[in-house]
Design an enzyme around this catalytic site. Structure first.
Site, PDB file in Angstrom:
ATOM      1  N   HIS A 170       0.859  -1.186   0.000  1.00 34.84           N
ATOM      2  CA  HIS A 170       0.000   0.000   0.000  1.00 34.84           C
ATOM      3  C   HIS A 170       0.893   1.233   0.000  1.00 34.84           C
ATOM      4  CE1 HIS A 170      -2.487   3.196   1.650  1.00 34.84           C
ATOM      5  NE2 HIS A 170      -3.536   2.507   1.255  1.00 34.84           N
ATOM      6  N   ASP A 224     -11.407   1.811  -0.181  1.00 34.97           N
ATOM      7  CA  ASP A 224     -10.479   2.706   0.515  1.00 34.97           C
ATOM      8  C   ASP A 224     -11.203   3.556   1.560  1.00 34.97           C
ATOM      9  OD1 ASP A 224      -7.877   3.398   1.082  1.00 34.97           O
ATOM     10  OD2 ASP A 224      -7.859   5.089  -0.292  1.00 34.97           O
TER      11      ASP A 224
END
Ligand code: 1DF
Ligand code: MN
Length: 351
Positions: free
Chosen positions: A188, A314
């Site tokens: 990430h 997200d």
């Protein structure tokens, strides 16, 4: 609004969101202390100097939502038709912290906290392990604990650790454990390291808007081009944000990489067993966090295969239920949509 968003599979699939963030209070405190003391890198100063202190509506919402692993999050998922969330400690995890013992303590307590939430909501929350790559051997042990004792389904590494990258030899215990234990490695983004960030903060471009993707795609390419997936053919790498743009670039990356290898331009770059495309179709998975764009999703599916592209929201950084509707309405066969929202994630993360 084209249709109502409900959980429970009324459209023929469950929706699994695969890049969903939480924070712990001690993680935020530790990062904010570094920022205040002038000890954080520029990317962390910009990111957490903003999210940690700004009184704006966006940052207040995000702070409150990151710290919640309970009813607020469940209600948000219900409202957006999200059946299940794969959760990870928000970026940069503990990777900006210099004191390695402190970093390990915060990561392992975050893991315990997440495991308790997953136990409380067993059909809604699934966890990924947080590690402190500053100590690779400890991280390998924590990965095993995460899988065997806490029931986690992957690991999230928030890209570089003080400007170092997972292809460097000291991190081999982490890659080996992921490969041997079948633990998906989700890289990430975070802000670029100080030796890369250049003028990006002044330009307002180092964060999720752009710098995240540049730095994380660079990280992933380092793994691809140094032969990590020839060494570990079973290793599975997950990238968010449309696989950080790699599917769009793949022909140029492959041509120029191979041209450099053939002419022995760089000492470190040796021939690989396969074209770079092969690794995108056999070792990399892409999620759609921050990129709810049918054209980009079709391109990812073309390049990577429709079995390797997964939905991500997200939350809480991009909580936009209308985007879920848009993706429900993508012009794709019903089987492909079910893979995208549900079964690819179930298969990869073993949910
Ligand atoms: C942001 C975006 C922050 C993402 C994140 O973690 C994050 C942001 C701190 O908007 O600043 O995970 N994202 O993945 O797009
Ligand atoms: Mn994210």
């Amino acid at each position: 609004m084209s249709h109502e968003l409900k959980t429970g599979g009324d459209r023929g699939y469950l929706r699994i969101a695969t890049e969903e963030a939480f924070a712990t209070a001690e993680q935020m405190d530790a990062i904010l202390r570094l920022v205040k003391e002038g000890k954080a890198d520029k990317g962390t100063v910009s990111l957490w100097g903003f999210y940690g202190t700004s009184p704006s509506e966006r940052t207040t919402f995000i702070r409150e939502r990151l710290l919640d692993l309970g009813e607020l999050r469940i209600a948000a998922m219900d409202d957006a038709g999200i059946d299940k969330a794969v959760l990870a400690l928000t970026s940069p995890g503990v990777q900006s912290i210099h004191d390695v013992e402190e970093a390990k303590g915060i990561a392992s307590r975050a893991n315990d906290q997440l495991a308790a939430a997953c136990e409380k909501y067993p059909d809604r929350f699934y966890g990924m392990t947080a590690i402190a790559p500053q100590d690779p051997e400890w991280s390998a042990a924590e990965l095993k604990r995460g899988k065997a004792e806490l029931g986690f389904h992957g690991v999230q590494v928030n890209s570089h650790t003080h400007g170092t990258y997972l292809d460097e030899p000291q991190f081999d215990p982490i890659l080996r454990t992921c490969a041997e234990e079948g633990i998906p490695l989700y890289i990430h983004p975070q802000g670029p390291p100080d030796n890369m960030i250049g003028g990006m903060v002044e330009a307002g471009l180092e964060g999720a808007v752009f710098g995240f993707a540049i730095e994380t795609s660079y990280h992933a390419l380092r793994l691809l081009t140094t032969g990590v997936f020839d060494r570990y053919p079973d290793l599975q790498l997950v990238l968010g944000h449309g696989a950080e743009g790699l599917p769009f670039w793949i022909d140029r990356l492959n041509y120029m990489f191979n041209a450099g290898v053939r002419s022995q331009r760089y000492e470190r770059l040796k021939p690989l067993q396969h074209p770079l495309h092969y690794y995108l179709r056999n070792n990399v998975w892409g999620t759609t966090s921050g990129l709810p764009s049918p054209a980009s999703i079709r391109l990812m599916m073309d390049v990577m295969g429709e079995d390797r592209v997964m939905y991500a929201m997200d939350y809480p950084y991009q909580y936009v239920p209308a985007e879920v509707e848009l993706l429900d309405d993508m012009d794709l066969p019903a089987e492909t949509l079910k893979k995208f929202f549900q079964t690819n994630a179930e298969g990869l993360f073993k949910l």
